[in-house]
Structure formats: C-alpha cells, structure tokens
Design an enzyme around this catalytic site. Structure first.
Site, mmCIF file in Angstrom:
data_model
loop_
_atom_site.group_PDB
_atom_site.id
_atom_site.type_symbol
_atom_site.label_atom_id
_atom_site.label_comp_id
_atom_site.label_asym_id
_atom_site.label_seq_id
_atom_site.Cartn_x
_atom_site.Cartn_y
_atom_site.Cartn_z
ATOM 1 N N ALA A 150 -50.057 32.721 38.646
ATOM 2 C CA ALA A 150 -50.305 31.175 39.280
ATOM 3 C C ALA A 150 -49.300 30.927 40.273
ATOM 4 C CB ALA A 150 -50.677 30.328 37.965
ATOM 5 N N TYR A 151 -48.173 30.779 39.732
ATOM 6 C CA TYR A 151 -47.009 30.621 40.693
ATOM 7 C C TYR A 151 -46.932 31.100 42.007
ATOM 8 C CZ TYR A 151 -42.372 29.192 42.220
ATOM 9 O OH TYR A 151 -41.232 28.506 42.865
ATOM 10 N N SER A 152 -46.736 32.770 41.785
ATOM 11 C CA SER A 152 -46.809 33.604 42.912
ATOM 12 C C SER A 152 -48.113 33.197 43.680
ATOM 13 C CB SER A 152 -46.817 34.944 42.362
ATOM 14 O OG SER A 152 -45.694 35.239 41.547
ATOM 15 N N SER A 154 -49.900 30.633 44.141
ATOM 16 C CA SER A 154 -49.637 29.392 44.902
ATOM 17 C C SER A 154 -48.744 29.286 46.034
ATOM 18 C CB SER A 154 -49.528 28.330 43.894
ATOM 19 O OG SER A 154 -48.200 28.508 43.526
ATOM 20 N N LYS A 155 -47.702 29.970 45.637
ATOM 21 C CA LYS A 155 -46.609 30.030 47.017
ATOM 22 C C LYS A 155 -47.058 30.858 48.077
ATOM 23 C CE LYS A 155 -43.671 27.178 44.911
ATOM 24 N NZ LYS A 155 -43.364 25.867 45.668
#
Length: 244
Positions: A150-152, A154-155
């Site tokens: 999710a973090y990857s 989103s960035k």
C-alpha cells in the site's frame, strides 16, 4: 548551510508538525518565509509552532477531506510554496494478507491527500503565474518494498501525479517536483515492524538512514526562485539505493 531567499514568500507544509515536514518548515523560515503547518495532530502542531516562532502558523487539517483542504487554502490567500509531506507508512504485511481497510487508509492519506492539497493550492499558483511545489514520495515508490504494497503503490502514485502536474503547468513559472528519500528515523518508524526497518537499512549503500535536515536542504532549492527550469522531475535521496 546554504541560504535561499524566501523573504515575502508564503508556504504551506503538510505534515509539518514533526519529522521531515518540521525540518523543511524550519529551513524555509530561516530563509524568511512565513509557513503554515498543516497537520492532523493538534498537540504536535502547538509544540512545533512554539519552537518555530512567529513566522509559523498552525492549522489542523485532514488532507483526506477536499472541503477541509480547500477551506484552509482559501483562508491563507496567496500561497507561493507547497511542500506536501503528510503521509503514513501503514501496516507491514504481505499483499495476499493485506487488510482492505488498511490499504484504503494508506491510499486515502498518501495519494488522494496529495491530490487534494495539490489541487487546492495549484489553482492559485496558476492564477498568479508563480509557484513551487514539492511532493514527498519515497524510494519505495520506485522500487516497491515487500510487505509494504500500500505504501509503495501510494508513493508511486505521488510520483506520477507530480509528473502530470509538472507538465500541465510547465508554461508558467511553476515548478512541481517530487523527492524519493530513503527512510528517515522519524515517528513514522513507530508504524513499522523492526524487521521492515532492518530491511530498509540493508538496502541503503551509505549504510545509514537519511537525516531530515538533508532532505530539507534539497527541498529548499527545489522551492526557491532559483529553480526556474526543472519541473515534473524526481530527485533521489536514497543514499545510492535507486537504480533509476
């Protein structure tokens, strides 16, 4: 420390109460800017403003709310500089097991929040023909970290959003860029497992985490008037990790 002239400039720094955002705000204020710190943590905001002094203002803003973001932007009037640093790490888990609600929470803050803030503030910049925007992405957005889908993702979205907006405003004196730092030892580490922290460190050729002041130094040039040509670009602070 190099000094950039921000006299007479008004800035917004999201996530400005601590970590990267706070370091950026301090650097802008040192150059003469007035800075509005947007953050969801009212207590941290109050502490930050007390340390930064009269040039800093605090505004509790939920960047996932387009209405709240627009209201905060309209209340400030002219905004010359935006540094969008607000974000969360989210849970560490394999994609196969990643909680749907957590995925949505991370994307809502990191990506949709970035869209909301950029949209609300760039409109005024377009009307005036001047602005500087830096969106804080991550090396994870380039390479993808395991157990952080999710973090990857989103960035990675923040990188693409920045490139799109940079092209849309390229005919004006508006610069829209992103940075992709390696991890910095801030409170965001509280959201991560030790195993994930160790993994990130193992991938950095400099064998240390980036310091927030090192990030602020790069951001300071990107939001200065001296950066009059570069836009829609991605600047690396991965300590040698990035392969492109």
């Amino acid at each position: 420390m190099n000094q950039y002239d921000f006299q007479g400039k008004s800035a917004v720094v999201t996530g400005g109460a601590q970590g990267i955002g706070y370091a950026v705000a301090a650097r802008l204020i040192a150059g003469g800017a007035t800075v509005s710190l947007w953050d969801a943590d009212a207590t941290a905001l109050a502490n930050a403003v007390s340390q930064l002094g009269a040039a800093a203002k605090a505004e509790v803003v939920d960047i996932t709310s387009p209405e709240r973001v627009r209201h905060a932007a309209d209340a400030l009037g002219t905004i010359d500089i935006l540094v969008n640093s607000a974000g969360i790490a989210g849970a560490n888990a394999p994609l196969a097991d990643y909680p749907q609600a957590e995925w949505q929470r991370v994307v809502d803050i990191n990506l949709t929040g970035t869209f909301n803030v950029n949209q609300a503030i760039v409109r005024g910049m377009i009307a005036r023909g001047y602005g500087r925007i830096v969106n804080i992405a991550s090396i994870a957005g380039k390479e993808g970290n395991p157990n952080a889908s999710a973090y990857s993702a989103s960035k990675a979205g923040v990188i693409a959003l920045t490139k799109s907006l940079g092209k849309e405003t390229a005919q004006l004196d508006i610069a829209v860029n992103a940075i992709t730092p390696a991890a910095a030892r801030t409170k965001i580490f509280d959201q991560m497992s030790q195993q994930h922290i160790d993994y990130m460190l193992s991938k950095i050729p400099r064998a240390r985490f980036v310091e927030v002041d090192e990030i602020a130094a790069m951001v300071a040039w990107l939001v200065s008037a001296e950066n009059s040509f570069t836009t829609g670009a991605v600047f690396d602070l991965s300590g040698g990790r990035a392969t492109y």
